[in-house]
Design a protein around this motif. Structure first.
Motif, PDB file in Angstrom:
ATOM      1  N   ILE A  76      35.700  16.085  11.226  1.00 31.54           N
ATOM      2  CA  ILE A  76      37.101  15.828  10.886  1.00 31.54           C
ATOM      3  C   ILE A  76      38.010  16.768  11.673  1.00 31.54           C
ATOM      4  N   ALA A  77      37.641  18.028  11.788  1.00 24.31           N
ATOM      5  CA  ALA A  77      38.450  18.990  12.550  1.00 24.31           C
ATOM      6  C   ALA A  77      38.558  18.555  14.008  1.00 24.31           C
ATOM      7  N   VAL A  78      37.460  18.103  14.584  1.00 23.53           N
ATOM      8  CA  VAL A  78      37.468  17.633  15.974  1.00 23.53           C
ATOM      9  C   VAL A  78      38.322  16.372  16.085  1.00 23.53           C
ATOM     10  N   ALA A  79      38.166  15.459  15.149  1.00 30.71           N
ATOM     11  CA  ALA A  79      38.952  14.214  15.159  1.00 30.71           C
ATOM     12  C   ALA A  79      40.444  14.534  15.089  1.00 30.71           C
ATOM     13  N   ALA A  84      45.658  14.776  17.891  1.00 27.74           N
ATOM     14  CA  ALA A  84      46.879  15.505  18.240  1.00 27.74           C
ATOM     15  C   ALA A  84      47.278  15.270  19.696  1.00 27.74           C
ATOM     16  N   ASP A  85      46.358  14.733  20.499  1.00 25.29           N
ATOM     17  CA  ASP A  85      46.638  14.445  21.915  1.00 25.29           C
ATOM     18  C   ASP A  85      47.210  13.031  22.026  1.00 25.29           C
ATOM     19  N   PRO A  86      48.522  12.917  22.309  1.00 23.71           N
ATOM     20  CA  PRO A  86      49.135  11.585  22.375  1.00 23.71           C
ATOM     21  C   PRO A  86      48.624  10.737  23.546  1.00 23.71           C
ATOM     22  N   GLU A  87      47.959  11.356  24.501  1.00 24.46           N
ATOM     23  CA  GLU A  87      47.396  10.623  25.639  1.00 24.46           C
ATOM     24  C   GLU A  87      46.195   9.762  25.226  1.00 24.46           C
ATOM     25  N   LEU A  88      45.560  10.143  24.119  1.00 22.99           N
ATOM     26  CA  LEU A  88      44.377   9.410  23.647  1.00 22.99           C
ATOM     27  C   LEU A  88      44.789   8.400  22.578  1.00 22.99           C
ATOM     28  N   SER A  89      44.368   7.176  22.748  1.00 27.98           N
ATOM     29  CA  SER A  89      44.602   6.187  21.692  1.00 27.98           C
ATOM     30  C   SER A  89      43.633   6.484  20.545  1.00 27.98           C
ATOM     31  N   ILE A  90      43.912   5.914  19.404  1.00 30.72           N
ATOM     32  CA  ILE A  90      43.005   6.096  18.269  1.00 30.72           C
ATOM     33  C   ILE A  90      41.637   5.506  18.604  1.00 30.72           C
ATOM     34  N   ALA A  91      41.624   4.398  19.316  1.00 31.82           N
ATOM     35  CA  ALA A  91      40.352   3.797  19.745  1.00 31.82           C
ATOM     36  C   ALA A  91      39.603   4.741  20.690  1.00 31.82           C
ATOM     37  N   ASP A  92      40.328   5.439  21.573  1.00 28.00           N
ATOM     38  CA  ASP A  92      39.697   6.419  22.469  1.00 28.00           C
ATOM     39  C   ASP A  92      39.049   7.547  21.666  1.00 28.00           C
ATOM     40  N   VAL A  93      39.778   8.035  20.670  1.00 31.29           N
ATOM     41  CA  VAL A  93      39.243   9.102  19.811  1.00 31.29           C
ATOM     42  C   VAL A  93      37.990   8.606  19.105  1.00 31.29           C
ATOM     43  N   ALA A  94      38.050   7.410  18.567  1.00 31.77           N
ATOM     44  CA  ALA A  94      36.890   6.831  17.876  1.00 31.77           C
ATOM     45  C   ALA A  94      35.687   6.770  18.815  1.00 31.77           C
ATOM     46  N   ARG A  95      35.903   6.255  20.004  1.00 32.55           N
ATOM     47  CA  ARG A  95      34.785   6.119  20.953  1.00 32.55           C
ATOM     48  C   ARG A  95      34.239   7.482  21.373  1.00 32.55           C
ATOM     49  N   LYS A  96      35.120   8.456  21.558  1.00 33.36           N
ATOM     50  CA  LYS A  96      34.655   9.806  21.911  1.00 33.36           C
ATOM     51  C   LYS A  96      33.711  10.352  20.847  1.00 33.36           C
ATOM     52  N   LYS A 109      39.897   7.881   6.854  1.00 35.25           N
ATOM     53  CA  LYS A 109      40.657   7.692   5.617  1.00 35.25           C
ATOM     54  C   LYS A 109      39.852   8.139   4.400  1.00 35.25           C
ATOM     55  N   PHE A 110      38.553   7.912   4.420  1.00 37.83           N
ATOM     56  CA  PHE A 110      37.704   8.344   3.307  1.00 37.83           C
ATOM     57  C   PHE A 110      37.821   9.850   3.086  1.00 37.83           C
ATOM     58  N   PHE A 111      37.831  10.624   4.164  1.00 38.68           N
ATOM     59  CA  PHE A 111      37.869  12.083   4.043  1.00 38.68           C
ATOM     60  C   PHE A 111      39.278  12.652   3.933  1.00 38.68           C
ATOM     61  N   GLU A 112      40.238  12.054   4.618  1.00 44.91           N
ATOM     62  CA  GLU A 112      41.590  12.607   4.666  1.00 44.91           C
ATOM     63  C   GLU A 112      42.593  11.873   3.783  1.00 44.91           C
ATOM     64  N   HIS A 113      42.198  10.721   3.274  1.00 44.63           N
ATOM     65  CA  HIS A 113      43.046   9.910   2.385  1.00 44.63           C
ATOM     66  C   HIS A 113      44.288   9.355   3.080  1.00 44.63           C
ATOM     67  N   ILE A 114      44.274   9.384   4.397  1.00 44.40           N
ATOM     68  CA  ILE A 114      45.292   8.720   5.220  1.00 44.40           C
ATOM     69  C   ILE A 114      44.591   8.186   6.465  1.00 44.40           C
ATOM     70  N   THR A 115      45.198   7.203   7.098  1.00 45.01           N
ATOM     71  CA  THR A 115      44.601   6.643   8.319  1.00 45.01           C
ATOM     72  C   THR A 115      44.898   7.559   9.499  1.00 45.01           C
ATOM     73  N   PRO A 116      44.162   7.396  10.595  1.00 44.90           N
ATOM     74  CA  PRO A 116      44.457   8.187  11.793  1.00 44.90           C
ATOM     75  C   PRO A 116      45.897   7.992  12.277  1.00 44.90           C
TER      76      PRO A 116
END
Length: 137
Positions: A76-79, A84-96, A109-116
């Motif tokens: 979660i900390a890494v995610a 926080a990097d606006p250059e990365l899409s949420i899909a990019d973060v997911a794939r990383k 959302k399960f861990f943070e109770h909000i969506t990315p």
């Protein structure tokens, strides 16, 4: 009550610290593209040359928490850092992080109770507020 030998207590701490180090190394390997899949508990236990049940029991006894708690907390900390990097899409973060984008959103959302995307919006709002305070001050 019997006194637990110090060497046994030290071994629990050693196993726990080695586990945390292996998590960090594995996450770094994933982010750098050296590994394509997230490890499971049994994979981390194998790296420590101990049985997964023993690893789980030792960490639960030592910390009161399941080993997955520490793994998920670090992920979660890494995610969050990646989001926080606006250059990365949420899909990019997911794939990383080796997630399918829709599963990543559910997992986050399960861990943070909000969506990315809600998390990103909060970051942007906090950043805008800080910029406003700096320019006013």
């Amino acid at each position: 009550m019997a006194k637990v030998p110090l060497k046994y207590l030290n071994r629990k701490e050693e196993i726990f610290q080695n586990y945390l180090q292996q998590i960090d190394k594995h996450i770094e390997d994933v982010l750098e593209g050296r590994v394509e899949e997230m490890f499971e508990l049994r994979d981390l236990a194998a790296l420590l040359f101990i049985h997964p049940t023993h690893l789980s029991n030792v960490i639960k006894q030592h910390t009161g928490l399941h080993p997955c708690y520490f793994y998920e907390k670090k992920l979660i900390a890494v995610a969050k850092n990646l989001l926080a990097d606006p250059e990365l899409s949420i899909a990019d973060v997911a794939r990383k992080l080796t997630y399918d984008p829709s599963n990543f959103t559910k997992w986050f959302k399960f861990f943070e109770h909000i969506t990315p995307s809600q998390y990103r919006k909060q970051l942007q709002e906090a950043s805008a507020l800080t910029e406003t305070q700096v320019s006013v001050g």
